[in-house]
Design a protein around this motif. Structure first.
Motif, PDB file in Angstrom:
ATOM      1  N   ARG A   7       6.920  -0.663  12.901  1.00 55.49           N
ATOM      2  CA  ARG A   7       5.492  -0.814  12.643  1.00 55.49           C
ATOM      3  C   ARG A   7       4.968   0.569  12.309  1.00 55.49           C
ATOM      4  O   ARG A   7       5.452   1.577  12.814  1.00 55.49           O
ATOM      5  CB  ARG A   7       4.742  -1.384  13.853  1.00 55.49           C
ATOM      6  CG  ARG A   7       5.051  -2.826  14.126  1.00 55.49           C
ATOM      7  CD  ARG A   7       4.508  -3.710  13.005  1.00 55.49           C
ATOM      8  NE  ARG A   7       4.808  -5.103  13.221  1.00 55.49           N
ATOM      9  CZ  ARG A   7       5.727  -5.777  12.555  1.00 55.49           C
ATOM     10  NH1 ARG A   7       6.471  -5.182  11.649  1.00 55.49           N
ATOM     11  NH2 ARG A   7       5.920  -7.054  12.783  1.00 55.49           N
ATOM     12  N   HIS A 108      -5.197   1.305  10.599  1.00 56.35           N
ATOM     13  CA  HIS A 108      -4.387   0.259   9.980  1.00 56.35           C
ATOM     14  C   HIS A 108      -3.053   0.139  10.707  1.00 56.35           C
ATOM     15  O   HIS A 108      -2.490   1.131  11.151  1.00 56.35           O
ATOM     16  CB  HIS A 108      -4.153   0.633   8.505  1.00 56.35           C
ATOM     17  CG  HIS A 108      -3.461  -0.415   7.707  1.00 56.35           C
ATOM     18  ND1 HIS A 108      -4.094  -1.524   7.222  1.00 56.35           N
ATOM     19  CD2 HIS A 108      -2.170  -0.516   7.303  1.00 56.35           C
ATOM     20  CE1 HIS A 108      -3.233  -2.263   6.543  1.00 56.35           C
ATOM     21  NE2 HIS A 108      -2.055  -1.672   6.582  1.00 56.35           N
ATOM     22  N   SER A 110       0.705  -1.754   9.933  1.00 61.24           N
ATOM     23  CA  SER A 110       1.447  -2.511   8.923  1.00 61.24           C
ATOM     24  C   SER A 110       2.912  -2.598   9.311  1.00 61.24           C
ATOM     25  O   SER A 110       3.401  -1.850  10.155  1.00 61.24           O
ATOM     26  CB  SER A 110       1.295  -1.860   7.541  1.00 61.24           C
ATOM     27  OG  SER A 110       1.868  -0.585   7.542  1.00 61.24           O
ATOM     28  N   GLN A 115       2.735  -0.520   2.659  1.00 58.96           N
ATOM     29  CA  GLN A 115       1.375  -0.907   3.040  1.00 58.96           C
ATOM     30  C   GLN A 115       0.667   0.237   3.766  1.00 58.96           C
ATOM     31  O   GLN A 115      -0.532   0.455   3.568  1.00 58.96           O
ATOM     32  CB  GLN A 115       1.399  -2.155   3.913  1.00 58.96           C
ATOM     33  CG  GLN A 115       1.856  -3.392   3.190  1.00 58.96           C
ATOM     34  CD  GLN A 115       0.925  -3.753   2.040  1.00 58.96           C
ATOM     35  OE1 GLN A 115      -0.283  -3.695   2.160  1.00 58.96           O
ATOM     36  NE2 GLN A 115       1.518  -4.099   0.908  1.00 58.96           N
ATOM     37  N   ALA A 116       1.398   0.984   4.584  1.00 53.11           N
ATOM     38  CA  ALA A 116       0.810   2.137   5.268  1.00 53.11           C
ATOM     39  C   ALA A 116       0.428   3.220   4.261  1.00 53.11           C
ATOM     40  O   ALA A 116      -0.617   3.863   4.401  1.00 53.11           O
ATOM     41  CB  ALA A 116       1.793   2.691   6.295  1.00 53.11           C
TER      42      ALA A 116
END
Length: 161
Positions: A7, A108, A110, A115-116
């Motif tokens: 993650r 955020h 992700s 996506q990060a």
């Protein structure tokens, strides 16, 4: 072959003002600049203090600070998927880094680095727009922030898992 699932936390570290002014002044500070090693060390101490050696043992093997920008105070943290709640709680409970007070804000979360990266680039653009608004400059005004945005975008896109 087993793939390790991670993650990615995008965290903004908001500096607390040390004087009575409402806006923190980081430009005239004589203190050394914050680095990713300082963030990792503070996160380690917070996890140990709040979750003990077992919590740190679970998180330590996968916890890394992949990116940190001292201009926007944004960092990308990688941690194993199963241990991300411990890391997130550690980030949230982190009050100071190297004796300076910060308010950590997880922007955020992700499951992929891509996506990060996209979230970090978008967040950097928003922070720079806020800096320009404070300085009463238009978005089309060419300043050192344009160079920063270009270099930080390249640096973020170059990150690998």
């Amino acid at each position: 072959m087993v793939r390790f699932k991670n993650r990615w936390l995008l965290v903004e570290l908001l500096p607390c003002p040390t004087t009575t002014s409402a806006v923190p002044d980081t430009t005239s500070s004589n203190e050394p600049e914050l680095t990713s090693k300082h963030i990792w060390s503070a996160l380690k101490q917070t996890v140990i203090a709040n979750f003990g050696d077992i919590g740190w043992g679970a998180v330590s093997s996968s916890l890394t600070i992949k990116y940190y920008s001292p201009t926007t105070n944004v960092c990308i943290i990688r941690v194993a998927r199963d241990q991300h709640p411990i890391a997130w709680a550690g980030v949230t409970l982190m009050a100071n880094i190297e004796g300076r007070r910060y308010i950590p804000n997880v922007v955020h979360l992700s499951g992929t680095i891509k996506q990060a990266q996209m979230a970090a680039i978008t967040h950097n653009r928003a922070v720079i727009a806020q800096y320009r608004a404070k300085a009463k400059r238009s978005a089309s005004y060419h300043d050192s922030y344009n160079d920063f945005l270009q270099s930080s975008t390249q640096e973020i896109e170059a990150l690998r898992d």
